[in-house]
Enzyme design. Sequence first.
Site, PDB file in Angstrom:
ATOM      1  N   TYR A  21       0.813  -1.214   0.000  1.00  0.00           N
ATOM      2  CA  TYR A  21       0.000   0.000   0.000  1.00  0.00           C
ATOM      3  C   TYR A  21       0.849   1.268   0.000  1.00  0.00           C
ATOM      4  O   TYR A  21       0.479   2.279  -0.603  1.00  0.00           O
ATOM      5  CB  TYR A  21      -1.001  -0.027   1.169  1.00  0.00           C
TER       6      TYR A  21
ATOM      7  N   HIS B 186     -14.738   1.196  -1.091  1.00  0.00           N
ATOM      8  CA  HIS B 186     -13.612   0.333  -0.710  1.00  0.00           C
ATOM      9  C   HIS B 186     -12.506   1.103  -0.014  1.00  0.00           C
ATOM     10  O   HIS B 186     -11.359   0.647   0.043  1.00  0.00           O
ATOM     11  CB  HIS B 186     -13.073  -0.405  -1.949  1.00  0.00           C
TER      12      HIS B 186
ATOM     13  N   GLN C  57     -15.213   2.208  -6.513  1.00  0.00           N
ATOM     14  CA  GLN C  57     -14.460   1.091  -5.930  1.00  0.00           C
ATOM     15  C   GLN C  57     -12.995   1.481  -5.813  1.00  0.00           C
ATOM     16  O   GLN C  57     -12.211   0.767  -5.186  1.00  0.00           O
ATOM     17  CB  GLN C  57     -14.579  -0.159  -6.812  1.00  0.00           C
TER      18      GLN C  57
ATOM     19  N   ASP D 115      -8.088   5.613  -5.139  1.00  0.00           N
ATOM     20  CA  ASP D 115      -7.340   6.834  -5.458  1.00  0.00           C
ATOM     21  C   ASP D 115      -8.266   8.032  -5.242  1.00  0.00           C
ATOM     22  O   ASP D 115      -9.462   7.865  -5.004  1.00  0.00           O
ATOM     23  CB  ASP D 115      -6.804   6.780  -6.915  1.00  0.00           C
TER      24      ASP D 115
ATOM     25  N   GLU E 179     -14.333  -3.163 -22.497  1.00  0.00           N
ATOM     26  CA  GLU E 179     -14.744  -4.476 -23.040  1.00  0.00           C
ATOM     27  C   GLU E 179     -15.952  -4.943 -22.247  1.00  0.00           C
ATOM     28  O   GLU E 179     -16.222  -4.406 -21.165  1.00  0.00           O
ATOM     29  CB  GLU E 179     -13.579  -5.468 -22.883  1.00  0.00           C
TER      30      GLU E 179
ATOM     31  N   ARG F 120       1.584   1.954  -3.625  1.00  0.00           N
ATOM     32  CA  ARG F 120       0.442   2.461  -4.402  1.00  0.00           C
ATOM     33  C   ARG F 120       0.026   3.850  -3.942  1.00  0.00           C
ATOM     34  O   ARG F 120      -0.361   4.703  -4.746  1.00  0.00           O
ATOM     35  CB  ARG F 120      -0.719   1.461  -4.303  1.00  0.00           C
TER      36      ARG F 120
ATOM     37  N   THR G   1     -15.373  -1.053 -14.855  1.00  0.00           N
ATOM     38  CA  THR G   1     -15.243  -2.110 -13.861  1.00  0.00           C
ATOM     39  C   THR G   1     -15.560  -3.462 -14.500  1.00  0.00           C
ATOM     40  O   THR G   1     -16.408  -3.567 -15.360  1.00  0.00           O
ATOM     41  CB  THR G   1     -16.152  -1.869 -12.627  1.00  0.00           C
ATOM     42  N   SER G   2     -14.833  -4.476 -14.038  1.00  0.00           N
ATOM     43  CA  SER G   2     -14.974  -5.812 -14.626  1.00  0.00           C
ATOM     44  C   SER G   2     -16.166  -6.562 -14.056  1.00  0.00           C
ATOM     45  O   SER G   2     -16.523  -7.629 -14.533  1.00  0.00           O
ATOM     46  CB  SER G   2     -13.706  -6.637 -14.354  1.00  0.00           C
TER      47      SER G   2
ATOM     48  N   CYS H 298      -0.178   6.988  15.738  1.00  0.00           N
ATOM     49  CA  CYS H 298      -1.515   7.486  15.403  1.00  0.00           C
ATOM     50  C   CYS H 298      -1.615   8.933  15.889  1.00  0.00           C
ATOM     51  O   CYS H 298      -1.274   9.222  17.060  1.00  0.00           O
ATOM     52  CB  CYS H 298      -2.573   6.636  16.104  1.00  0.00           C
TER      53      CYS H 298
HETATM   54  C1  BV8 Z   1     -17.529  -8.639   1.433  1.00  0.00           C
HETATM   55  C2  BV8 Z   1      -9.677  -2.123  -2.090  1.00  0.00           C
HETATM   56  C3  BV8 Z   1     -18.791  -9.509   3.213  1.00  0.00           C
HETATM   57  C4  BV8 Z   1      -8.325  -2.643  -1.768  1.00  0.00           C
HETATM   58  C5  BV8 Z   1     -10.896  -3.970  -3.126  1.00  0.00           C
HETATM   59  C6  BV8 Z   1     -17.244 -15.930  -4.048  1.00  0.00           C
HETATM   60  C7  BV8 Z   1     -18.228 -15.488  -4.928  1.00  0.00           C
HETATM   61  C8  BV8 Z   1     -18.687 -14.172  -4.852  1.00  0.00           C
HETATM   62  C9  BV8 Z   1     -18.178 -13.286  -3.906  1.00  0.00           C
HETATM   63  C10 BV8 Z   1     -17.203 -13.736  -3.060  1.00  0.00           C
HETATM   64  C11 BV8 Z   1     -16.733 -15.040  -3.121  1.00  0.00           C
HETATM   65  N1  BV8 Z   1     -15.790 -15.181  -2.164  1.00  0.00           N
HETATM   66  C12 BV8 Z   1     -15.652 -14.020  -1.501  1.00  0.00           C
HETATM   67  C13 BV8 Z   1     -16.511 -13.141  -2.031  1.00  0.00           C
HETATM   68  C14 BV8 Z   1     -16.697 -11.742  -1.606  1.00  0.00           C
HETATM   69  C15 BV8 Z   1     -15.575 -10.885  -2.160  1.00  0.00           C
HETATM   70  C16 BV8 Z   1     -15.520 -10.985  -3.669  1.00  0.00           C
HETATM   71  O1  BV8 Z   1     -16.362 -10.441  -4.375  1.00  0.00           O
HETATM   72  N2  BV8 Z   1     -14.484 -11.704  -4.164  1.00  0.00           N
HETATM   73  C17 BV8 Z   1     -14.311 -11.862  -5.598  1.00  0.00           C
HETATM   74  C18 BV8 Z   1     -12.804 -11.870  -5.912  1.00  0.00           C
HETATM   75  C19 BV8 Z   1     -14.979 -13.159  -6.029  1.00  0.00           C
HETATM   76  N3  BV8 Z   1     -15.901  -9.531  -1.775  1.00  0.00           N
HETATM   77  C20 BV8 Z   1     -15.483  -9.066  -0.592  1.00  0.00           C
HETATM   78  O2  BV8 Z   1     -14.749  -9.665   0.149  1.00  0.00           O
HETATM   79  C21 BV8 Z   1     -16.031  -7.704  -0.197  1.00  0.00           C
HETATM   80  N4  BV8 Z   1     -16.546  -7.805   1.130  1.00  0.00           N
HETATM   81  O3  BV8 Z   1     -18.059  -9.364   0.648  1.00  0.00           O
HETATM   82  O4  BV8 Z   1     -17.837  -8.572   2.755  1.00  0.00           O
HETATM   83  C22 BV8 Z   1     -19.050  -9.214   4.617  1.00  0.00           C
HETATM   84  C23 BV8 Z   1     -20.351  -9.371   5.076  1.00  0.00           C
HETATM   85  C24 BV8 Z   1     -20.593  -9.108   6.377  1.00  0.00           C
HETATM   86  C25 BV8 Z   1     -19.571  -8.696   7.233  1.00  0.00           C
HETATM   87  C26 BV8 Z   1     -18.283  -8.547   6.755  1.00  0.00           C
HETATM   88  C27 BV8 Z   1     -18.013  -8.801   5.430  1.00  0.00           C
HETATM   89  C28 BV8 Z   1     -14.951  -6.643  -0.176  1.00  0.00           C
HETATM   90  C29 BV8 Z   1     -14.354  -6.497  -1.536  1.00  0.00           C
HETATM   91  C30 BV8 Z   1     -13.450  -5.274  -1.557  1.00  0.00           C
HETATM   92  C31 BV8 Z   1     -12.025  -5.680  -1.797  1.00  0.00           C
HETATM   93  N5  BV8 Z   1     -11.201  -4.473  -1.969  1.00  0.00           N
HETATM   94  N6  BV8 Z   1     -10.212  -2.820  -3.256  1.00  0.00           N
HETATM   95  C32 BV8 Z   1      -7.325  -2.296  -2.842  1.00  0.00           C
HETATM   96  O5  BV8 Z   1      -7.669  -1.582  -3.812  1.00  0.00           O
HETATM   97  O6  BV8 Z   1      -6.188  -2.726  -2.686  1.00  0.00           O
HETATM   98  S1  BV8 Z   1     -11.419  -4.759  -4.519  1.00  0.00           S
HETATM   99  C33 BV8 Z   1     -10.657  -4.092  -5.864  1.00  0.00           C
HETATM  100  O7  BV8 Z   1     -10.799  -5.038  -6.893  1.00  0.00           O
HETATM  101  C34 BV8 Z   1     -11.332  -2.858  -6.390  1.00  0.00           C
HETATM  102  O8  BV8 Z   1     -11.772  -2.015  -5.362  1.00  0.00           O
HETATM  103  C35 BV8 Z   1     -12.427  -3.383  -7.253  1.00  0.00           C
HETATM  104  O9  BV8 Z   1     -13.600  -3.601  -6.530  1.00  0.00           O
HETATM  105  C36 BV8 Z   1     -11.849  -4.712  -7.678  1.00  0.00           C
HETATM  106  C37 BV8 Z   1     -11.258  -4.596  -9.055  1.00  0.00           C
HETATM  107  O10 BV8 Z   1     -12.319  -4.418  -9.858  1.00  0.00           O
HETATM  108  P1  BV8 Z   1     -12.311  -3.284 -10.982  1.00  0.00           P
HETATM  109  O11 BV8 Z   1     -12.288  -1.938 -10.366  1.00  0.00           O
HETATM  110  O12 BV8 Z   1     -13.437  -3.647 -11.837  1.00  0.00           O
HETATM  111  O13 BV8 Z   1     -10.934  -3.436 -11.758  1.00  0.00           O
HETATM  112  P2  BV8 Z   1     -10.549  -4.584 -12.800  1.00  0.00           P
HETATM  113  O14 BV8 Z   1      -9.091  -4.441 -13.069  1.00  0.00           O
HETATM  114  O15 BV8 Z   1     -11.085  -5.895 -12.321  1.00  0.00           O
HETATM  115  O16 BV8 Z   1     -11.374  -4.208 -14.112  1.00  0.00           O
HETATM  116  C38 BV8 Z   1     -11.056  -3.011 -14.808  1.00  0.00           C
HETATM  117  C39 BV8 Z   1     -12.110  -2.853 -15.882  1.00  0.00           C
HETATM  118  O17 BV8 Z   1     -11.859  -1.629 -16.548  1.00  0.00           O
HETATM  119  C40 BV8 Z   1     -12.035  -3.953 -16.943  1.00  0.00           C
HETATM  120  O18 BV8 Z   1     -13.346  -4.380 -17.240  1.00  0.00           O
HETATM  121  C41 BV8 Z   1     -11.413  -3.253 -18.148  1.00  0.00           C
HETATM  122  O19 BV8 Z   1     -11.951  -3.732 -19.365  1.00  0.00           O
HETATM  123  C42 BV8 Z   1     -11.836  -1.826 -17.929  1.00  0.00           C
HETATM  124  N7  BV8 Z   1     -10.890  -0.859 -18.484  1.00  0.00           N
HETATM  125  C43 BV8 Z   1      -9.531  -0.926 -18.511  1.00  0.00           C
HETATM  126  N8  BV8 Z   1      -9.040   0.197 -19.092  1.00  0.00           N
HETATM  127  C44 BV8 Z   1     -10.112   0.971 -19.411  1.00  0.00           C
HETATM  128  C45 BV8 Z   1     -11.286   0.311 -19.020  1.00  0.00           C
HETATM  129  N9  BV8 Z   1     -12.508   0.824 -19.217  1.00  0.00           N
HETATM  130  C46 BV8 Z   1     -12.579   2.034 -19.818  1.00  0.00           C
HETATM  131  N10 BV8 Z   1     -11.501   2.732 -20.207  1.00  0.00           N
HETATM  132  C47 BV8 Z   1     -10.261   2.232 -20.031  1.00  0.00           C
HETATM  133  N11 BV8 Z   1      -9.190   2.952 -20.433  1.00  0.00           N
END
Ligand code: BV8
Length: 233
Positions: free
Chosen positions: A56, A109, A91, A94, A203, A59, A176-177, A136
């Site tokens: 972190y 997030h 999400q 930044d 995409e 980043r 977002t993906s 802190c």
């Molecule tokens: C929770 C902060 C419950 C940290 C992030 C199984 C099935 C389903 C769900 C789950 C599962 N197992 C676990 C889960 C839940 C889990 C989850 O969803 N896991 C996934 C991997 C399956 N979720 C969680 O844990 C969440 N919490 O569920 O809590 C709970 C309930 C009660 C009490 C307590 C808890 C918390 C999730 C948050 C994690 N933190 N970020 C950090 O940044 O370091 S996630 C992080 O990844 C981002 O914040 C974002 O959400 C995610 C990435 O996604 P995107 O932003 O979409 O980025 P990505 O690269 O994937 O896609 C980019 C897109 O942009 C692409 O589509 C691309 O085509 C497009 N693109 C690229 N360039 C361009 C563009 N578009 C336009 N123009 C361009 N130039």
Amino acid sequence: MNRVRNIVILTGAGVSAESGIDTFRSAGGLWEQHRVEDVATPEAFARDPDLVLRFYDMRRAAIQEKTPNAAHEALARLDAAWPGGLLIVTQNVDDLHERAGARRVLHMHGEHLNAWCVACDARARWRDALIDRPPCPACGARALRPDVVWFGEMPYGMDAIHAALRDADLFVSIGTSGAVYPAAGLVRHARDIGARTLELNLEPSQGSAWFHESRLGAASAIVPAWVDEVLAG
Ligand code: BV8
């Protein structure tokens, strides 16, 4: 767009990609041979706090050298000009939406530029490194962690997000993906309450089937075009 009063926008890493901030997919979800899902978790922080803090720190420093792109600027323009309800749920951890001038932003997030004290629960604006365990500002304990929501942790602002969705006429997902929940499920809530749903992405995403309309292209091009269309009414 004359029927639209309240808009909810969800943004992801794709809106910051053209500012030079790696998306999770382009980085292959890898950092120092670790999958992001394995580093961005409470368990990883307990197991190897230095690894997570370095991840972190790197980043947090990187985003301070980047600048908002035309997509951030267009969304800020919409925020300033839109008379109805508008909420940018991001999400991203930044601050590029804010640096472009957007005000109605909710970081579900968390934020790179906040630190969270696990001793006293205070949060502080934070630009520097955490690896050396600085005290802190509120309680002096050397117990600061990044104020970002890790996998397995509850995202911020869910009540406010669902309240905004209840009144939404239009839900727009940008860059977002659709891989991470509950963010990826918001479009279904929008559909359930009868909002129109639009996806602007490079995409098709994992949730494309849930959108009435998808426009493919780079955010810096298709977001300003969409904002012009909305403001033209
Ligand atoms: C929770 C902060 C419950 C940290 C992030 C199984 C099935 C389903 C769900 C789950 C599962 N197992 C676990 C889960 C839940 C889990 C989850 O969803 N896991 C996934 C991997 C399956 N979720 C969680 O844990 C969440 N919490 O569920 O809590 C709970 C309930 C009660 C009490 C307590 C808890 C918390 C999730 C948050 C994690 N933190 N970020 C950090 O940044 O370091 S996630 C992080 O990844 C981002 O914040 C974002 O959400 C995610 C990435 O996604 P995107 O932003 O979409 O980025 P990505 O690269 O994937 O896609 C980019 C897109 O942009 C692409 O589509 C691309 O085509 C497009 N693109 C690229 N360039 C361009 C563009 N578009 C336009 N123009 C361009 N130039």
